[in-house]
Design a protein around this motif. Structure first.
Motif: not given
Length: 479
Positions: A70-75
């Motif tokens: 996972e690269r999405n900061k929020r996730k």
């Protein structure tokens, strides 16, 4: 399963033989054996709680793998909070549900609106505070990219459930222990003998010192209104050595047992009663928990980088949380708060890092007068704080201290447990001579003639057999 039980005396050799002589062909087989042995070890108390360890293992293993891709900061933040909520949620439910419920009821009753909610008969799973923090630190380190998440579920399961330190620590970081499950391990005779010495010393501290001190400490604390001030002081001192012998003894046995299987755990106690101030004491007592709170709570809050107010706030937070971690009782919170009060003047005067890299009277046979006064005053402050830790309630602690500091404190204590006092003195003398090592017997006696050294070991074994008070549980099992 207790370390000081016949069950463990049978269990350990069986696992040792299987580990080195049957499952030694492949690393995965050895790791799988550790998982099975650990689940047997833990399930010996109550097999139903094995589901909690398995669930915690599955959750953090899965979240670790998701964080890898996972690269999405929020996730990523959501995944981290999922791990935190699940782990602390389980811990909070089993350990603190009835505490919060009782205080909720008390608050409404105080306001004149009594309520009668239904409480739950919850059994606290042994060691839940320890393995919860261990798995949680893995997820946090993966999230911060300090650790690459594992794809080996068996190795991760072994890390979470590793039986020597599963129940009462040390709380191991994945950065230290998990990589050891990836590497092929060969039997090391020197390391194994070193481990046996540490096990022997741990058993002596638990069975001979702690369990015998407990008999008198419990008697005095449970009947504190009936005793003189001097006897109450003796009871507090005996409890100080009870909890030290009990908890550091467990850590010694856990670390020594791990060495039998080729693993190196972190030192958890560094002769804390030889500390020269409270800051040094907390660097030497329950090191794995103190550093856990430092790295995952104190530093993220800002540590000591801000102004005076932030330093005071963070100090109280870390000690209050540490106290509350120990149990669902206001006595533990008071114990933490009192230690914060002890620590604040040292920190505000920027003296909290004075004793960091050396031991008292390093390289010397005896301490000087100043060191004696420093160690003695630090120990007495610690003993006073332990009264809150041991008392049944805040009222009990205050009453105990009030009765202790009466004019009868100058009288002769009733029913002096002389043999127990002799063993405590003997233990402290041995620890003094071994204080520059990681445990008291690490190198003590190596220059003695072999017959004297082995005679000393046999004497310890004789004491353990002769003064064994039965299979007494370790204090920290309740935490």
């Amino acid at each position: 399963m207790l370390f000081n039980s016949i069950d463990f005396a049978i269990f350990l050799p069986i696992v040792f033989i299987l580990y080195w002589f049957v499952f030694n062909k492949k690393l995965k087989f050895q790791n799988f054996l550790i998982v099975v042995a650990s689940y047997v070890f833990y399930g010996w108390w109550d097999w139903r709680f094995l589901s909690l360890i398995l669930f915690s293992t599955l959750v953090d293993y899965t979240i670790g793998k998701l964080l890898l891709t996972e690269r999405n900061k929020r996730k990523r933040v959501l995944l981290l909070w999922l791990s935190i909520v699940v782990n602390l949620g389980f811990l909070g439910f089993f350990k603190y549900y009835n505490f919060f419920l009782d205080n909720f009821v008390a608050a409404f009753s105080f306001l004149g609106k009594p309520i009668n909610p239904q409480g739950l008969n919850i059994i606290l799973p042994v060691g839940i505070s320890f393995y919860t923090f261990q798995t949680l630190s893995y997820t946090i380190d993966v999230y911060k990219n300090k650790l690459k998440p594992t794809k080996d579920f068996i190795a991760f399961s072994a890390f979470v459930s590793f039986f020597p330190q599963l129940v009462a620590g040390p709380i191991e970081r994945a950065t230290n222990l998990l990589p050891q499950f990836y590497k092929k391990r060969s039997f090391d005779y020197t390391k194994a003998i070193d481990g046996l010495r540490q096990i022997l010393w741990g058993l002596f501290k638990k069975v001979v010192v702690a369990d015998n001190a407990a008999k008198y400490a419990n008697l005095i604390f449970n009947n504190s209104d009936d005793y003189s001030g001097s006897t109450l002081l003796l009871g507090a001192i005996l409890f100080a050595f009870q909890i030290y012998g009990d908890f550091s003894g467990y850590s010694d046995i856990a670390i020594g047992t791990s060495r039998l299987f080729g693993f190196n755990l972190k030192q958890n106690f560094a002769f804390p009663y030889f500390s020269r101030d409270i800051a040094e004491f907390w660097r030497r007592w329950h090191i794995s928990l103190s550093t856990w709170f430092r790295d995952y709570l104190y530093i993220p809050l800002g540590g000591s980088r801000g102004g005076t107010w932030m330093k005071i706030r963070n100090t109280f937070i870390i000690f209050l949380v540490s106290g509350f971690w120990h149990g669902a009782n206001w006595t533990f919170v008071a114990w933490g708060a009192l230690n914060a009060v002890y620590f604040l003047p040292i920190m505000l005067l920027d003296k909290n890092r004075v004793h960091t890299n050396n031991v008292v009277a390093e390289g010397e046979f005896f301490p000087n007068i100043r060191e004696v006064l420093q160690v003695g005053s630090t120990f007495l402050l610690t003993v006073l704080a332990w009264i809150f830790f041991r008392a049944n309630s805040i009222h009990h602690a205050i009453s105990y201290i009030s009765n202790m500091f009466s004019k009868t404190i100058f009288s002769v204590p009733e029913n002096l447990p002389l043999i127990t006092i002799v063993f405590i003195v003997f233990c402290m003398v041995i620890e003094w001579f071994g204080r520059e090592n990681k445990f008291a017997l690490q190198s003590l006696g190596f220059k003695w003639p072999k017959i004297i050294r082995w005679g000393f070991y046999m004497l310890l074994i004789l004491f353990i057999i002769q003064f064994n008070g039965g299979e007494q549980a370790f204090i920290y099992f309740q935490f």
